[in-house]
Write an enzyme that holds these catalytic residues in place. Structure first.
Site, PDB file in Angstrom:
ATOM      1  N   TYR A 106       0.685  -1.193   0.181  1.00  0.00           N
ATOM      2  CA  TYR A 106       0.121  -0.156  -0.108  1.00  0.00           C
ATOM      3  C   TYR A 106       0.968   1.279  -0.041  1.00  0.00           C
ATOM      4  O   TYR A 106       2.030   1.279   0.159  1.00  0.00           O
ATOM      5  CB  TYR A 106      -0.901   0.048   1.289  1.00  0.00           C
ATOM      6  CG  TYR A 106      -0.530   0.353   2.495  1.00  0.00           C
ATOM      7  CD1 TYR A 106       0.696  -0.204   3.216  1.00  0.00           C
ATOM      8  CD2 TYR A 106      -0.709   1.567   3.172  1.00  0.00           C
ATOM      9  CE1 TYR A 106       1.161   0.088   4.350  1.00  0.00           C
ATOM     10  CE2 TYR A 106      -0.106   1.974   4.281  1.00  0.00           C
ATOM     11  CZ  TYR A 106       0.709   1.147   4.856  1.00  0.00           C
ATOM     12  OH  TYR A 106       1.428   1.757   5.928  1.00  0.00           O
ATOM     13  N   ARG A 163       8.578   4.002  -4.556  1.00  0.00           N
ATOM     14  CA  ARG A 163       8.563   3.264  -3.403  1.00  0.00           C
ATOM     15  C   ARG A 163       7.620   2.003  -3.802  1.00  0.00           C
ATOM     16  O   ARG A 163       7.656   0.735  -3.457  1.00  0.00           O
ATOM     17  CB  ARG A 163       8.389   3.761  -1.799  1.00  0.00           C
ATOM     18  CG  ARG A 163       8.440   2.676  -0.911  1.00  0.00           C
ATOM     19  CD  ARG A 163       8.544   3.226   0.569  1.00  0.00           C
ATOM     20  NE  ARG A 163       7.008   3.884   0.751  1.00  0.00           N
ATOM     21  CZ  ARG A 163       6.765   4.849   1.837  1.00  0.00           C
ATOM     22  NH1 ARG A 163       7.545   4.908   2.843  1.00  0.00           N
ATOM     23  NH2 ARG A 163       5.543   5.271   1.928  1.00  0.00           N
ATOM     24  N   LYS A 222       6.911  -1.902   1.891  1.00  0.00           N
ATOM     25  CA  LYS A 222       5.571  -1.307   2.553  1.00  0.00           C
ATOM     26  C   LYS A 222       4.382  -2.130   2.487  1.00  0.00           C
ATOM     27  O   LYS A 222       3.515  -2.035   1.492  1.00  0.00           O
ATOM     28  CB  LYS A 222       5.272   0.110   2.008  1.00  0.00           C
ATOM     29  CG  LYS A 222       4.419   0.768   2.677  1.00  0.00           C
ATOM     30  CD  LYS A 222       4.291   2.260   2.445  1.00  0.00           C
ATOM     31  CE  LYS A 222       3.436   3.103   3.039  1.00  0.00           C
ATOM     32  NZ  LYS A 222       3.399   3.184   4.504  1.00  0.00           N
ATOM     33  N   LEU A 247      11.193   1.262   7.576  1.00  0.00           N
ATOM     34  CA  LEU A 247      10.584   1.593   6.385  1.00  0.00           C
ATOM     35  C   LEU A 247      11.367   2.871   5.594  1.00  0.00           C
ATOM     36  O   LEU A 247      11.611   3.784   6.715  1.00  0.00           O
ATOM     37  CB  LEU A 247       9.082   1.721   6.410  1.00  0.00           C
ATOM     38  CG  LEU A 247       8.515   2.081   5.058  1.00  0.00           C
ATOM     39  CD1 LEU A 247       8.331   0.696   4.337  1.00  0.00           C
ATOM     40  CD2 LEU A 247       7.072   2.909   5.493  1.00  0.00           C
TER      41      LEU A 247
HETATM   42  N1  PMP Z   1       7.609   3.886   9.218  1.00  0.00           N
HETATM   43  C1  PMP Z   1       6.304   2.996   8.951  1.00  0.00           C
HETATM   44  C2  PMP Z   1       6.425   1.639   9.532  1.00  0.00           C
HETATM   45  C3  PMP Z   1       5.130   3.601   8.415  1.00  0.00           C
HETATM   46  O1  PMP Z   1       4.091   2.671   8.384  1.00  0.00           O
HETATM   47  C4  PMP Z   1       4.990   4.675   7.910  1.00  0.00           C
HETATM   48  C5  PMP Z   1       3.703   5.297   7.211  1.00  0.00           C
HETATM   49  N2  PMP Z   1       3.601   5.025   5.922  1.00  0.00           N
HETATM   50  C6  PMP Z   1       6.306   5.507   7.952  1.00  0.00           C
HETATM   51  C7  PMP Z   1       7.432   4.902   8.610  1.00  0.00           C
HETATM   52  C8  PMP Z   1       6.434   6.877   7.464  1.00  0.00           C
HETATM   53  O2  PMP Z   1       6.766   6.725   5.752  1.00  0.00           O
HETATM   54  P1  PMP Z   1       5.945   7.941   4.883  1.00  0.00           P
HETATM   55  O3  PMP Z   1       6.726   9.247   5.299  1.00  0.00           O
HETATM   56  O4  PMP Z   1       6.512   7.600   3.657  1.00  0.00           O
HETATM   57  O5  PMP Z   1       4.700   8.132   5.278  1.00  0.00           O
END
Ligand code: PMP
Length: 290
Positions: A33, A52, A149, A207
């Site tokens: 997602y 990503r 992700k 992530l």
């Molecule tokens: N770490 C995790 C485990 C997440 O679920 C998220 C949210 N998507 C993030 C970091 C932050 O990533 P992003 O800045 O791409 O939203």
């Protein structure tokens, strides 16, 4: 106004927006997602989010449900149909619907694509910026491929529930050596006494946050030093400032970790500046309907 969701080629009222019981997302969390912020009628950092997504799909040997340009159109159309000016757009892709079997379905099974959009409450965001949030800490029990992700989010569901029950907004997970990995749905940062931003390296164990990358760019452009290294909960509790980053929370100040107040208990000046100026710096795709 009724909400509309995109499901496999159709824009449907939420009540009718369903996937099959044998969808592999439902059965196995066999899917990926993305979530992007919608800010002032624009999608924030969509290029990075779709890059990503490409990587996540590739790591799981999954096909794009539609080509990238078409996906962009679907995101825009879902946002338009829901009249979202400030909010979030979510996309879920699963390996599709197939007779239940752990291994990948044989033959060509079309992936499932779901897109939803919702408005956020600007007053709530203002409150976060002004007051900061609390986080709790919890062991990181996720599998090792947290760089993908995926929709396998059960450990994060448990961590977030623990935070909510403790009256906190987020949970910072830590590894077996006591180093903070990341938030349940955000990346974790601290600011040292000399104003250096510290966050765990993204090669392994976290992530690769899109907002994290945007903050790195912001720091480089503004002469702020970033150190990518693991930090312990103890170090975090003694930090000058702490904050989280995510598409849903941009950069949000953390003012309490477990029972320890960070700094003087108010949002720090470095994160407050970054939060205020965040949208100046990021890529923005205009939705051209506002
Ligand atoms: N770490 C995790 C485990 C997440 O679920 C998220 C949210 N998507 C993030 C970091 C932050 O990533 P992003 O800045 O791409 O939203």
């Amino acid at each position: 106004m009724s909400r509309i969701a995109y499901v496999n080629g159709r824009y449907l009222p939420h009540a009718d927006a369903v996937v099959h019981v044998e969808d592999r997302g439902f059965q196995f969390a066999d899917g990926v997602y993305e979530v992007c912020e919608i800010w002032n009628g624009q999608i924030v950092d969509m290029t990075r989010h779709l890059d990503r997504l490409a990587r996540s799909l590739n790591e799981l040997s999954m096909d794009w449900p539609v080509e990238r340009r078409a996906l962009t159109m679907i995101l825009r159309e879902t946002i338009r149909r829901n009249r979202v000016k400030d909010g979030l757009v979510y996309l879920q892709i699963t390996r599709g619907q197939a007779r239940r079997d752990f291994s990948f379905p044989k033959g060509k099974v079309p992936p499932t694509l779901v897109v939803t959009a919702r408005s956020s409450d600007p007053k709530a965001a203002l409150k976060v910026g002004e007051e900061g949030i609390s986080v709790i800490t919890t062991p990181d029990i996720r599998w090792e491929r947290v760089d993908i992700k995926t929709v396998s989010l059960l450990p994060q569901v448990l961590a977030k529930e623990k935070a909510v029950r403790a009256g906190a907004k987020e949970a910072w997970m830590f590894d077996k050596d006591g180093f903070v990995t990341e938030g349940a749905s955000s990346n974790a940062w601290i600011v040292s006494q000399d104003g250096t931003l510290i966050t765990r390296p993204a090669e392994k164990g976290i992530l690769r946050g899109i907002t994290r990358a945007a903050i790195m760019d912001y720091a480089a452009a503004n002469g702020i030093t970033v150190e990518e290294r693991p930090f312990t909960i103890e170090e975090a509790k003694a930090a000058r400032e702490a904050f989280i980053t995510s598409a849903t929370m941009t950069a949000s100040p953390v003012v309490k970790i477990d029972d320890s107040v960070i700094g003087n208990g108010a949002p720090g000046s470095i994160v407050s500046d970054m939060r205020a100026r965040f949208h100046e710096a990021v890529e923005k795709l205009a939705l051209s309907v506002y």
